[in-house]
Design a protein around this motif. Structure first.
Motif, mmCIF file in Angstrom:
data_model
loop_
_atom_site.group_PDB
_atom_site.id
_atom_site.type_symbol
_atom_site.label_atom_id
_atom_site.label_comp_id
_atom_site.label_asym_id
_atom_site.label_seq_id
_atom_site.Cartn_x
_atom_site.Cartn_y
_atom_site.Cartn_z
ATOM 1 N N ARG A 50 11.370 91.892 69.814
ATOM 2 C CA ARG A 50 12.301 90.891 70.479
ATOM 3 C C ARG A 50 12.280 91.017 71.972
ATOM 4 N NH1 ARG A 50 11.827 92.594 65.860
ATOM 5 N NH2 ARG A 50 12.699 94.372 66.531
ATOM 6 N N ALA A 52 14.064 89.403 75.851
ATOM 7 C CA ALA A 52 14.804 88.223 76.758
ATOM 8 C C ALA A 52 14.123 87.906 77.984
ATOM 9 C CB ALA A 52 16.075 89.027 77.011
ATOM 10 N N ILE A 75 21.443 92.822 80.454
ATOM 11 C CA ILE A 75 21.602 93.963 79.741
ATOM 12 C C ILE A 75 22.643 94.899 80.258
ATOM 13 C CG2 ILE A 75 19.211 93.783 79.277
ATOM 14 C CD1 ILE A 75 18.821 96.244 81.372
ATOM 15 N N ASN A 79 26.806 89.373 78.898
ATOM 16 C CA ASN A 79 26.606 88.746 77.678
ATOM 17 C C ASN A 79 28.147 88.449 76.946
ATOM 18 O OD1 ASN A 79 26.863 91.323 76.108
ATOM 19 N ND2 ASN A 79 25.180 91.769 77.356
ATOM 20 N N ILE A 85 23.065 97.010 77.254
ATOM 21 C CA ILE A 85 21.819 97.294 76.620
ATOM 22 C C ILE A 85 20.698 98.402 77.139
ATOM 23 C CG2 ILE A 85 19.531 96.123 75.450
ATOM 24 C CD1 ILE A 85 21.311 93.755 75.453
ATOM 25 N N GLU A 103 11.559 89.861 77.985
ATOM 26 C CA GLU A 103 12.675 90.774 77.643
ATOM 27 C C GLU A 103 12.720 92.048 78.674
ATOM 28 O OE1 GLU A 103 11.609 92.118 73.632
ATOM 29 O OE2 GLU A 103 11.768 90.070 73.184
ATOM 30 N N MET A 126 13.495 93.946 74.068
ATOM 31 C CA MET A 126 14.780 94.579 73.693
ATOM 32 C C MET A 126 14.514 95.611 72.714
ATOM 33 S SD MET A 126 16.887 92.594 75.048
ATOM 34 C CE MET A 126 16.319 92.911 76.364
ATOM 35 N N PHE A 130 17.717 96.191 67.673
ATOM 36 C CA PHE A 130 18.359 95.205 67.642
ATOM 37 C C PHE A 130 17.456 93.785 66.925
ATOM 38 C CE2 PHE A 130 20.496 96.567 71.555
ATOM 39 C CZ PHE A 130 21.835 96.146 71.253
ATOM 40 N N LEU A 132 16.931 89.701 66.254
ATOM 41 C CA LEU A 132 17.480 88.477 66.981
ATOM 42 C C LEU A 132 18.722 87.869 66.772
ATOM 43 C CD1 LEU A 132 15.829 86.805 69.102
ATOM 44 C CD2 LEU A 132 15.454 85.113 67.099
ATOM 45 N N THR A 134 21.336 90.334 65.936
ATOM 46 C CA THR A 134 22.323 91.229 66.534
ATOM 47 C C THR A 134 22.245 91.432 67.815
ATOM 48 O OG1 THR A 134 20.853 92.916 66.303
ATOM 49 C CG2 THR A 134 22.490 92.489 64.224
ATOM 50 N N LEU A 135 21.220 90.738 68.550
ATOM 51 C CA LEU A 135 21.266 90.702 70.029
ATOM 52 C C LEU A 135 22.562 89.872 70.543
ATOM 53 C CD1 LEU A 135 17.603 90.344 71.084
ATOM 54 C CD2 LEU A 135 19.090 92.340 71.704
ATOM 55 N N LEU A 145 16.389 84.253 74.151
ATOM 56 C CA LEU A 145 15.902 85.483 73.324
ATOM 57 C C LEU A 145 14.973 84.901 72.161
ATOM 58 C CD1 LEU A 145 19.712 86.815 72.722
ATOM 59 C CD2 LEU A 145 18.061 87.484 74.462
#
Length: 214
Positions: A50, A52, A75, A79, A85, A103, A126, A130, A132, A134-135, A145
């Motif tokens: 994943r 960003a 991060i 958000n 993150i 990402e 990411m 995580f 996609l 649960t991000l 994302l």
């Protein structure tokens, strides 16, 4: 100084400090299997991961700063839910035309869409924990994302400068080697950085990543 300015400053300074340590240690990277190693490149098979990412316009060597501030804000808690993150590697940059966003991991990659245009996609990888789903959703609508699908990639590693001239030189060497070996690129090259801006150039891990047709 306004509240917005204070927040931006804190995010920027905090991200720089974190990047100095996290990317130097390279705590987490996308999983891949090494298929072959040659004198000019390494052939890898990447698992899905994943990212960003954000699109920015500007000079090759300067767009990273704008993109980094946006992604670092995400991060660091900008958000839905205010979740922090962890940093991964690499940070990547590539031309926007390819459609692969960025990402927050290492390396950082950068690429240019077409000759004469200067739109790039910068990505943070990411953490693997995580999915996609649960991000946390970014508050900044410019951030996308997405899942980077499994792929076969040729990677050329080098140390030293992050200049565009050095990047283009290493890219030419890699593309020449792939043509020699009968391997066909699929999409634009990606510029990946695994270290902080404060690392000594001689100790940096930089890579040119070229996706290949299967």
């Amino acid at each position: 100084m306004t509240l917005s300015t204070t927040w931006t400053t804190r995010v920027w300074l905090g991200a720089v400090l974190l990047l100095s340590g996290a990317l130097a240690m390279a705590t987490e990277e996308p999983r891949y299997q090494t298929l072959q190693t040659t004198a000019d490149y390494e052939l890898r098979r990447y698992e899905p991961y994943r990212v960003a990412e954000v699109e920015v316009r500007g000079d090759f060597e300067k767009v990273g700063s704008e993109a980094f501030r946006i992604l670092a804000g995400y991060i660091f808690g900008d958000n839905q839910g205010g979740l922090k993150i962890e940093m991964t590697a690499p940070v990547s940059q590539r031309p926007a035309a390819v459609g692969t966003r960025l990402e927050m991991t290492a390396p950082v990659t950068q690429h240019q869409t077409e000759a004469g245009t200067e739109t790039y996609v910068v990505s943070f990888v990411m953490p693997e924990r995580f999915s996609l789903e649960t991000l946390p959703r970014p508050n900044n609508p410019r951030i996308v994302l997405r899942v980077e699908p499994a792929s076969r990639v040729a990677a050329r590693r080098y140390s030293g400068s992050w200049s565009e001239a050095r990047y283009r030189d290493e890219e030419r060497r890699l593309l020449h080697a792939l043509q020699r070996d009968g391997l066909k690129p699929r999409g634009a090259s990606v510029y990946a950085r695994y270290n902080s801006p404060f690392s000594l150039p001689m100790f940096r891990r930089n890579e040119i990543l070229v996706p290949l047709a299967d």
